[in-house]
Design an enzyme around this catalytic site. Structure first.
Site, PDB file in Angstrom:
ATOM      1  N   ALA A   1       0.827  -1.207   0.000  1.00 22.05           N
ATOM      2  CA  ALA A   1       0.000   0.000   0.000  1.00 22.05           C
ATOM      3  C   ALA A   1       0.860   1.255   0.000  1.00 22.05           C
ATOM      4  CB  ALA A   1      -0.934  -0.008   1.201  1.00 22.05           C
ATOM      5  N   TYR A   2       1.951   1.216   0.749  1.00 21.46           N
ATOM      6  CA  TYR A   2       2.871   2.359   0.801  1.00 21.46           C
ATOM      7  C   TYR A   2       3.535   2.584  -0.552  1.00 21.46           C
ATOM      8  CZ  TYR A   2       6.947   5.128   2.257  1.00 21.46           C
ATOM      9  OH  TYR A   2       7.923   6.094   2.381  1.00 21.46           O
ATOM     10  N   ALA A   3       4.027   1.507  -1.171  1.00 22.78           N
ATOM     11  CA  ALA A   3       4.668   1.635  -2.482  1.00 22.78           C
ATOM     12  C   ALA A   3       3.683   2.150  -3.517  1.00 22.78           C
ATOM     13  CB  ALA A   3       5.242   0.294  -2.924  1.00 22.78           C
TER      14      ALA A   3
ATOM     15  N   SER B   1       1.251   4.203  -3.006  1.00 18.12           N
ATOM     16  CA  SER B   1       1.112   5.645  -2.810  1.00 18.12           C
ATOM     17  C   SER B   1       2.298   6.401  -3.386  1.00 18.12           C
ATOM     18  CB  SER B   1       0.944   5.959  -1.317  1.00 18.12           C
ATOM     19  OG  SER B   1       2.144   5.822  -0.595  1.00 18.12           O
ATOM     20  N   LYS B   2       3.482   5.843  -3.256  1.00 16.80           N
ATOM     21  CA  LYS B   2       4.671   6.535  -3.736  1.00 16.80           C
ATOM     22  C   LYS B   2       4.824   6.442  -5.256  1.00 16.80           C
ATOM     23  CE  LYS B   2       5.995   8.147   0.193  1.00 16.80           C
ATOM     24  NZ  LYS B   2       5.975   9.604   0.443  1.00 16.80           N
TER      25      LYS B   2
END
Length: 245
Positions: free
Chosen positions: A153-155, A157-158
């Site tokens: 999920a973090y990747a 977003s980035k």
């Protein structure tokens, strides 16, 4: 560009970690700095105190980066206090970790709201406000290349931040404003250490050719380069990770 004494920077997420190091590094270069914080006014005040104790100029201002009204007030505060905006650094972000199969969708939405919408809101205001000769610097992650489990999920977003950065750089044609992203690798911050046992931290550090984690100061040096002398770097993602990827 050699005279930084009249330049003003906004640094989001500057109450701790990488953002704090960036704020202090830009202040050391002579920029006046607006230290943004989300929920911890006390740590933001500590950042301001550290900058002023070293002879710099700084003020703190709080608000949700995903709230366009709050960020509008933040930009206006920078203008009212210092006279304008020349550099905007989007370092605010959150990083809850879980395998994709186990990620709670409320957590997913919270990550996207802060990291994607927040970066978009601040970048949009920066595009309208930053003066010629200035810089907009977003934050991606080396996870985009390392592709480590639990960072889905973090990747995601980035990846959106990188897309925005590359397109905004082209949209700023003719305005003499650079737009780039810094993509740190594993860096010794509270955000990185949260929830990781020591053996995992040691393993990740050992994967790096430099045999250590990055430091917030390592990332701040690259950010200061993009904010100042790195005028011929534009529309790029700089992977800042000691050779990890």
């Amino acid at each position: 560009m050699s005279d930084t004494s009249s330049r003003i920077a906004i640094v989001t997420g500057a109450s701790g970690g990488i953002g704090k190091a960036v704020a202090e590094r830009l202040a050391a270069d002579g920029l006046s700095v607006l230290v943004h914080y989300s929920g911890n006014a006390a740590t933001a005040a500590e950042t301001v105190a550290a900058i002023t104790a070293a002879g710099g100029k700084a003020t703190a201002f709080g608000g949700d980066v995903a709230d366009e009204d709050a960020m509008g007030r933040l930009f206006q505060h920078a203008i009212d206090t210092f006279g304008g905006v020349d550099v905007v650094v989007n370092s605010a972000g959150i990083m809850p970790l879980a395998p994709v199969v186990d990620t709670d969708l409320d957590t997913f939405d919270r990550i996207q709201r802060t990291n994607v919408r927040g970066t978009f809101v601040v970048s949009q205001l920066a595009a309208r406000t930053v003066r010629p000769g200035g810089a907009i610097i977003n934050f991606s992650t080396s996870i985009m290349k390392l592709q480590m489990p639990t960072y889905g999920a973090y990747a995601m977003s980035k990846g959106a931040v990188e897309g925005l950065t590359l397109i905004l750089a082209r949209e700023m044609r003719g305005k003499d404003i650079t737009v780039n992203a810094v993509a740190p690798g594993p860096t010794a911050t509270p955000l990185f250490f949260e929830g990781k046992p020591q053996e995992v931290i040691d393993h990740i550090a050992g994967l790096n050719p430099m045999q250590r984690l990055g430091t917030p100061q390592d990332i701040a040096e690259v950010t200061a380069f993009l904010a100042g002398p790195g005028r011929w770097v534009n529309g790029q993602v700089l992977y800042t990770n000691g050779g990890a990827a």
